[in-house]
Design an enzyme around this catalytic site. Structure first.
Site, PDB file in Angstrom:
ATOM      1  N   GLY A  47       0.801  -0.882  -0.092  1.00  0.00           N
ATOM      2  CA  GLY A  47      -0.017   0.340   0.094  1.00  0.00           C
ATOM      3  C   GLY A  47       0.876   0.919  -0.238  1.00  0.00           C
ATOM      4  O   GLY A  47       2.104   1.903  -0.943  1.00  0.00           O
ATOM      5  N   SER A  49       3.132   3.289   2.716  1.00  0.00           N
ATOM      6  CA  SER A  49       3.652   2.507   4.032  1.00  0.00           C
ATOM      7  C   SER A  49       3.250   3.523   4.711  1.00  0.00           C
ATOM      8  O   SER A  49       3.504   4.701   5.925  1.00  0.00           O
ATOM      9  CB  SER A  49       5.435   2.491   3.954  1.00  0.00           C
ATOM     10  OG  SER A  49       5.602   4.085   3.230  1.00  0.00           O
ATOM     11  N   CYS A  79       6.251  -5.210   0.293  1.00  0.00           N
ATOM     12  CA  CYS A  79       6.315  -4.182  -0.129  1.00  0.00           C
ATOM     13  C   CYS A  79       6.478  -3.323   0.770  1.00  0.00           C
ATOM     14  O   CYS A  79       7.045  -2.790   1.442  1.00  0.00           O
ATOM     15  CB  CYS A  79       5.042  -3.970  -1.210  1.00  0.00           C
ATOM     16  SG  CYS A  79       5.303  -3.014  -3.062  1.00  0.00           S
ATOM     17  N   ARG A 106      12.976   3.441  -0.321  1.00  0.00           N
ATOM     18  CA  ARG A 106      11.012   3.551  -1.120  1.00  0.00           C
ATOM     19  C   ARG A 106      11.556   3.801  -2.613  1.00  0.00           C
ATOM     20  O   ARG A 106      12.364   4.292  -2.857  1.00  0.00           O
ATOM     21  CB  ARG A 106       9.962   4.627  -0.727  1.00  0.00           C
ATOM     22  CG  ARG A 106      10.296   3.861   0.782  1.00  0.00           C
ATOM     23  CD  ARG A 106       9.459   5.316   1.486  1.00  0.00           C
ATOM     24  NE  ARG A 106       8.088   5.582   1.166  1.00  0.00           N
ATOM     25  CZ  ARG A 106       7.637   6.566   1.281  1.00  0.00           C
ATOM     26  NH1 ARG A 106       7.668   7.358   1.658  1.00  0.00           N
ATOM     27  NH2 ARG A 106       6.332   6.319   0.429  1.00  0.00           N
ATOM     28  N   ILE A 133       4.989  -3.269  -7.764  1.00  0.00           N
ATOM     29  CA  ILE A 133       4.401  -2.304  -7.967  1.00  0.00           C
ATOM     30  C   ILE A 133       5.231  -1.249  -7.482  1.00  0.00           C
ATOM     31  O   ILE A 133       5.416  -0.576  -5.273  1.00  0.00           O
ATOM     32  CB  ILE A 133       3.007  -3.046  -7.572  1.00  0.00           C
ATOM     33  CG1 ILE A 133       2.977  -3.789  -7.693  1.00  0.00           C
ATOM     34  CG2 ILE A 133       2.382  -1.426  -7.505  1.00  0.00           C
ATOM     35  CD1 ILE A 133       1.117  -4.208  -7.821  1.00  0.00           C
ATOM     36  N   HIS A 169       4.504  -8.228  -3.898  1.00  0.00           N
ATOM     37  CA  HIS A 169       3.313  -8.687  -4.383  1.00  0.00           C
ATOM     38  C   HIS A 169       2.599  -9.903  -4.645  1.00  0.00           C
ATOM     39  O   HIS A 169       2.510 -10.280  -5.469  1.00  0.00           O
ATOM     40  CB  HIS A 169       1.992  -8.064  -4.582  1.00  0.00           C
ATOM     41  CG  HIS A 169       2.294  -6.368  -3.754  1.00  0.00           C
ATOM     42  ND1 HIS A 169       1.323  -5.537  -3.204  1.00  0.00           N
ATOM     43  CD2 HIS A 169       3.247  -5.110  -4.782  1.00  0.00           C
ATOM     44  CE1 HIS A 169       1.258  -4.419  -3.071  1.00  0.00           C
ATOM     45  NE2 HIS A 169       3.428  -3.773  -3.744  1.00  0.00           N
ATOM     46  N   GLU A 171       0.793 -11.368  -2.894  1.00  0.00           N
ATOM     47  CA  GLU A 171      -1.061 -11.805  -3.237  1.00  0.00           C
ATOM     48  C   GLU A 171      -1.640 -11.246  -4.743  1.00  0.00           C
ATOM     49  O   GLU A 171      -2.633 -11.992  -4.588  1.00  0.00           O
ATOM     50  CB  GLU A 171      -1.758 -11.125  -1.909  1.00  0.00           C
ATOM     51  CG  GLU A 171      -2.017  -9.163  -2.237  1.00  0.00           C
ATOM     52  CD  GLU A 171      -0.540  -9.131  -2.115  1.00  0.00           C
ATOM     53  OE1 GLU A 171       0.749  -9.208  -1.957  1.00  0.00           O
ATOM     54  OE2 GLU A 171       0.199  -7.228  -2.011  1.00  0.00           O
TER      55      GLU A 171
END
Ligand code: GLN
Length: 192
Positions: A47, A49, A79, A106, A133, A169, A171
């Site tokens: 998402g 951070s 991530c 980052r 991403i 990711h 997921e």
């Protein structure tokens, strides 16, 4: 087995779907009282951070989560979740949970062109699809931190005791193997 998914922002639903595909019960952590129940592992999703960090602070969730992780609760950070775990962020003054002895960068692949897909080997897991991403990568890792994945020479997966951090990711792919690997760690921790 029951897994908590931090659900204040980001891709938490995708993790819940993965867990339900694997027949594992999960629940969302949205506020402090959600931590009152027993659970065997924690997932920190991708998402933003900075947003998650701000919300964690406002919700007074940092200290209780930090305590549980330090006591050995297995945690998987993906991530932005990896950024939340990192002891140091090289291009950001903030640190969040700071339980994982790594320095991360980052948006390490650049802000706009930073999204890509590849397949690479993860130690203990095998070759899996990886979706990046606006991902961070690990610039340096503490001596006791195991490097479990690299892409183009950059560290994208680490393990430190029961803490797993990955830049990508898992997921958002069809592949459940990284989650299965994490669940084995949770299982071993809850029933040694
Ligand atoms: N760029 C985001 C951050 O710095 C991480 C991106 C992600 O989780 N997909 O927090």
């Amino acid at each position: 087995m029951k897994i908590a998914v931090l659900s204040v922002q980001g891709a938490f639903i995708e993790h819940e779907k993965m867990l339900s595909l694997l027949g594992v019960q999960s629940f969302e952590i949205r506020q402090k009282r959600d931590l009152e129940q027993e659970f065997d592992g924690l997932i920190l999703p991708g998402g933003e951070s900075t947003v998650m960090g701000k919300l964690l602070k406002e919700l007074d969730l940092f200290e209780p989560l930090k305590k549980k992780i330090k006591e050995g609760l297995p945690v998987l950070g993906t991530c932005a979740g990896l950024i939340l775990l990192a002891e140091k962020i090289s291009n950001d003054e903030n640190t969040y949970l700071g339980t994982l002895p790594v320095t991360v960068r980052r948006n390490a692949y650049g802000r706009q062109l930073g999204s890509f897909y590849t397949e690479e080997e993860v130690t203990g897991v095998g070759k899996i699809p990886m979706a990046f991403i606006r991902a961070p990568f690990v610039e340096s890792a503490g001596a006791d931190t195991e490097i479990i994945a690299r892409v183009d020479g950059n560290i994208v997966g680490v393990k430190y005791h029961n803490q797993i951090g990955v830049s990508f990711h898992p997921e958002v792919t069809e592949c459940t193997r990284l989650h299965e690997y994490f669940l084995r760690i949770c299982q071993a921790h809850s029933k040694p």
